[in-house]
Design an enzyme around this catalytic site. Structure first.
Site, mmCIF file in Angstrom:
data_model
loop_
_atom_site.group_PDB
_atom_site.id
_atom_site.type_symbol
_atom_site.label_atom_id
_atom_site.label_comp_id
_atom_site.label_asym_id
_atom_site.label_seq_id
_atom_site.Cartn_x
_atom_site.Cartn_y
_atom_site.Cartn_z
ATOM 1 N N CYS A 95 0.844 -1.188 0.000
ATOM 2 C CA CYS A 95 0.000 0.000 0.000
ATOM 3 C C CYS A 95 0.879 1.238 0.000
ATOM 4 O O CYS A 95 1.881 1.276 0.717
ATOM 5 C CB CYS A 95 -0.901 -0.004 1.244
ATOM 6 S SG CYS A 95 -2.022 1.420 1.323
ATOM 7 N N HIS A 137 -8.570 -4.095 -2.565
ATOM 8 C CA HIS A 137 -7.713 -3.237 -1.734
ATOM 9 C C HIS A 137 -8.181 -1.778 -1.785
ATOM 10 O O HIS A 137 -8.346 -1.134 -0.749
ATOM 11 C CB HIS A 137 -6.257 -3.360 -2.229
ATOM 12 C CG HIS A 137 -5.286 -2.487 -1.496
ATOM 13 N ND1 HIS A 137 -4.338 -2.981 -0.646
ATOM 14 C CD2 HIS A 137 -5.140 -1.137 -1.476
ATOM 15 C CE1 HIS A 137 -3.644 -1.972 -0.126
ATOM 16 N NE2 HIS A 137 -4.107 -0.840 -0.627
ATOM 17 N N GLU A 138 -8.400 -1.294 -2.999
ATOM 18 C CA GLU A 138 -8.788 0.122 -3.143
ATOM 19 C C GLU A 138 -10.197 0.363 -2.618
ATOM 20 O O GLU A 138 -10.474 1.395 -1.996
ATOM 21 C CB GLU A 138 -8.673 0.565 -4.609
ATOM 22 C CG GLU A 138 -7.281 0.400 -5.222
ATOM 23 C CD GLU A 138 -6.175 1.071 -4.439
ATOM 24 O OE1 GLU A 138 -6.433 2.092 -3.759
ATOM 25 O OE2 GLU A 138 -5.035 0.569 -4.486
#
Ligand SMILES: [Zn+2]
Length: 164
Positions: A95, A137-138
């Site tokens: 990240c 993830h986003e």
């Protein structure tokens, strides 16, 4: 325009907030937000040599907007995840908000993301494997969830040496 100094890093309270839906009337603002996201991602790639996507709240823009750039730009406005596969897979995630850390997470192998594009057209995109992980993830960022909160177990953290 926002730059790397605007990127929120692990521990910033705003990374744990739920972002707001974008109204159609806000569409004229999206172009500016995307320019900011694009610029910061470019600086991250130069500095850390990774980065394929970024979510607006990582820059303190608390809106449900994701910017992906792999072969070209993809803009996801108000994304929803559907048809998440039962099949899961584990991987070491990274990240931009904690560039020195890998976290082992479990993600759905496939899913379909429904979203509005930059022309406010509704679209659907079915993704698998690394793209599926990227979208999950986003999307998590929009709900104030970080990969650290998805760690498979207590040992799912690995330091990453960065040479720039
Ligand atoms: Zn992230």
């Amino acid at each position: 325009m926002k730059d790397l100094s605007d990127l929120l890093l692990l521990g910033d309270d705003r990374l744990y907030e739920i972002s707001e839906l974008i109204e159609k009337s806000e569409l004229p603002l999206v172009e500016g937000w995307v320019a900011d996201l694009h610029n910061v991602m470019k600086e991250i790639r130069t500095k850390y040599r990774f980065g394929r996507a970024i979510a607006a709240p990582q820059l303190g823009i608390m809106k449900r907007l994701i910017y992906i750039n792999i072969d070209g730009p993809i803009i996801l406005i108000n994304p929803e995840l559907n048809n998440r596969s039962d099949e899961m897979f584990e991987l070491w995630d990274d990240c931009m908000s904690f560039p020195n850390l890998y976290v082992k997470v479990s993600r759905h192998r496939y899913l379909t993301v429904k979203y509005y594009d930059a022309e406010w057209q509704q679209k659907e995109w079915t993704v698998a494997d690394d793209l599926s992980e990227l979208v999950q993830h986003e999307y998590d960022h929009l709900n104030g969830i970080l990969a650290t909160m998805r760690a498979v177990d207590e040992k799912s953290f690995k330091w990453r040496a960065i040479s720039s």
